[in-house]
Design an enzyme around this catalytic site. Structure first.
Site, short mmCIF file in Angstrom:
data_model
loop_
_atom_site.label_atom_id
_atom_site.label_comp_id
_atom_site.label_asym_id
_atom_site.label_seq_id
_atom_site.Cartn_x
_atom_site.Cartn_y
_atom_site.Cartn_z
N SER A 1 -14.29 14.68 -39.21
CA SER A 1 -13.74 13.42 -39.73
C SER A 1 -14.81 12.61 -40.45
CB SER A 1 -13.19 12.58 -38.57
OG SER A 1 -12.87 11.28 -39.01
N TYR B 1 -14.89 9.01 -30.46
CA TYR B 1 -14.36 9.88 -31.52
C TYR B 1 -15.46 10.25 -32.51
CZ TYR B 1 -10.95 11.25 -35.18
OH TYR B 1 -10.22 11.91 -36.14
P1 NAP Z 1 -1.80 14.10 -34.88
O1 NAP Z 1 -0.72 13.94 -35.90
O2 NAP Z 1 -1.93 13.10 -33.79
O3 NAP Z 1 -1.70 15.58 -34.26
C1 NAP Z 1 -2.62 15.99 -33.30
C2 NAP Z 1 -2.36 17.43 -32.95
O4 NAP Z 1 -3.34 17.80 -31.95
C3 NAP Z 1 -1.00 17.68 -32.38
O5 NAP Z 1 -0.48 18.87 -32.90
C4 NAP Z 1 -1.28 17.82 -30.88
O6 NAP Z 1 -0.39 18.72 -30.24
C5 NAP Z 1 -2.65 18.42 -30.88
N1 NAP Z 1 -3.35 18.23 -29.61
C6 NAP Z 1 -3.77 17.07 -29.06
N2 NAP Z 1 -4.38 17.31 -27.88
C7 NAP Z 1 -4.33 18.66 -27.69
C8 NAP Z 1 -4.78 19.52 -26.66
N3 NAP Z 1 -5.41 19.04 -25.59
N4 NAP Z 1 -4.58 20.85 -26.79
C9 NAP Z 1 -3.93 21.35 -27.88
N5 NAP Z 1 -3.47 20.57 -28.88
C10 NAP Z 1 -3.67 19.24 -28.78
O7 NAP Z 1 -3.23 14.13 -35.58
P2 NAP Z 1 -3.65 14.52 -37.07
O8 NAP Z 1 -3.80 13.26 -37.82
O9 NAP Z 1 -2.78 15.60 -37.59
O10 NAP Z 1 -5.13 15.06 -36.78
C11 NAP Z 1 -5.45 16.45 -36.75
C12 NAP Z 1 -6.97 16.58 -36.72
O11 NAP Z 1 -7.51 15.96 -37.88
C13 NAP Z 1 -7.61 15.89 -35.53
O12 NAP Z 1 -8.71 16.63 -35.08
C14 NAP Z 1 -8.08 14.58 -36.11
O13 NAP Z 1 -9.16 14.03 -35.39
C15 NAP Z 1 -8.49 15.01 -37.49
N6 NAP Z 1 -8.52 13.94 -38.47
C16 NAP Z 1 -7.41 13.23 -38.76
C17 NAP Z 1 -7.49 12.20 -39.69
C18 NAP Z 1 -6.30 11.38 -40.09
O14 NAP Z 1 -6.49 10.43 -40.85
N7 NAP Z 1 -5.09 11.69 -39.65
C19 NAP Z 1 -8.70 11.90 -40.29
C20 NAP Z 1 -9.82 12.64 -39.96
C21 NAP Z 1 -9.71 13.68 -39.05
P3 NAP Z 1 0.76 18.29 -29.18
O15 NAP Z 1 1.50 17.13 -29.77
O16 NAP Z 1 1.56 19.54 -29.06
O17 NAP Z 1 0.04 17.94 -27.91
#
Ligand code: NAP
Length: 258
Positions: A155, A168
């Site tokens: 990130s 984080y």
């Molecule tokens: P999100 O919509 O909240 O989705 C998170 C995903 O992670 C879900 O599929 C969830 O699955 C899974 N997850 C959470 N805890 C878990 C665990 N213990 N074991 C297995 N799966 C787990 O988040 P997102 O925005 O798509 O983010 C995805 C990645 O990108 C993350 O690493 C986040 O830090 C990174 N990121 C996101 C952003 C952003 O702006 N959105 C920016 C930078 C980085 P379940 O619902 O099935 O538990």
């Protein structure tokens, strides 16, 4: 006018045909989009989820509707035994693992003064220790087959810091150091290890931000908008297909951090 499909090679096969991929946290948000994109380029995808079985099944269905192949597998990747069973499931079902996308992540934002040990540990466990759990469980396979693509979704917060996000930010910065070190160790073994640093991407994680904070953030993004999950998925595909890029952190952030 001829339409050239970029996911199809001259011989008609897809670029990732025959490849087996695991996407942790593939049930929602960025992970779901990564899974669909890899599948549309020919990979068979194991969609890991923890709490959202229906969402994960919907991703499988979407992939099947487009003629691709995917299955779901429940595992809490913050737990080593469950990560191992996710790898074992994939090996048993498909015989190998070529691409590992460490995408699962959570936030527990609090200023450091108010951050509990539980907030700290939960975020380090899901976002960083999961990367160790998954990668350590698959690395020998990849070394033996002399092929592997490991892509870690870090990130911008791991690079620039974030108010209320010491946990984080520490986890995401840790992923970058991990990426570079493992890339050095595996560069001559057919394995590439890279990170992607998304900026602010339109998913439920970002929707959880207070409106005012989100608007102020968007105002600072040079491109002038949030990113879309598909834009991260395209970066994953690019790294999955590349042989000569390793140890890098690819910024996909609309210019917010340069
Ligand atoms: P999100 O919509 O909240 O989705 C998170 C995903 O992670 C879900 O599929 C969830 O699955 C899974 N997850 C959470 N805890 C878990 C665990 N213990 N074991 C297995 N799966 C787990 O988040 P997102 O925005 O798509 O983010 C995805 C990645 O990108 C993350 O690493 C986040 O830090 C990174 N990121 C996101 C952003 C952003 O702006 N959105 C920016 C930078 C980085 P379940 O619902 O099935 O538990």
């Amino acid at each position: 006018m001829s339409l050239v499909e970029t996911n199809v090679l001259k011989d008609g096969s897809k670029k990732l045909a025959g490849k087996i991929a695991i996407v942790t946290g593939g049930s929602r948000g960025i992970g779901a989009e990564i899974a669909k994109t890899l599948a549309s380029h020919g990979a068979v995808v194991v969609i890991n989820y923890n709490n959202s079985p229906d969402a994960a099944e919907n991703v499988v269905q979407d992939i099947a509707n487009e003629g691709g192949k995917a299955v779901t597998c429940k595992a809490n990747v913050s737990n080593l035994d469950e990560a191992k069973s996710l790898i074992a499931f994939t090996k048993e079902r498909f015989g190998k693992i070529d691409i590992l996308v460490n995408n699962a992540g959570i936030t527990r934002d609090r200023t450091f003064k108010k951050m509990s040990e539980e907030d700290w540990k939960a975020v380090i466990d899901v976002n960083l220790n999961s990367v160790y759990h998954m990668t350590s469980s698959v690395i020998n396979e990849m070394l033996d087959q002399k092929y592997g693509r490991i892509i870690n979704i870090s990130s911008i917060i791991g690079q620039a810091g974030g108010f209320g996000q010491t946990n984080y930010s520490a986890a995401k910065a840790g992923m970058i150091g991990f990426t570079k070190s493992l890339a050095l160790e595996t560069a001559r073994k057919g394995i590439t290890v890279n990170a992607i640093c998304p900026g602010f991407i339109e998913t439920e994680m970002v929707a959880a931000m207070p409106d005012e904070v989100l608007q102020k953030t968007v105002n600072k993004i040079p491109v002038g908008r949030l990113g879309q999950p598909q834009e991260i998925a395209e970066a994953v595909l690019f790294l999955a297909e590349s042989e000569y890029i390793t140890g890098q952190c690819l910024n996909v952030n609309g210019g917010l951090y340069m």
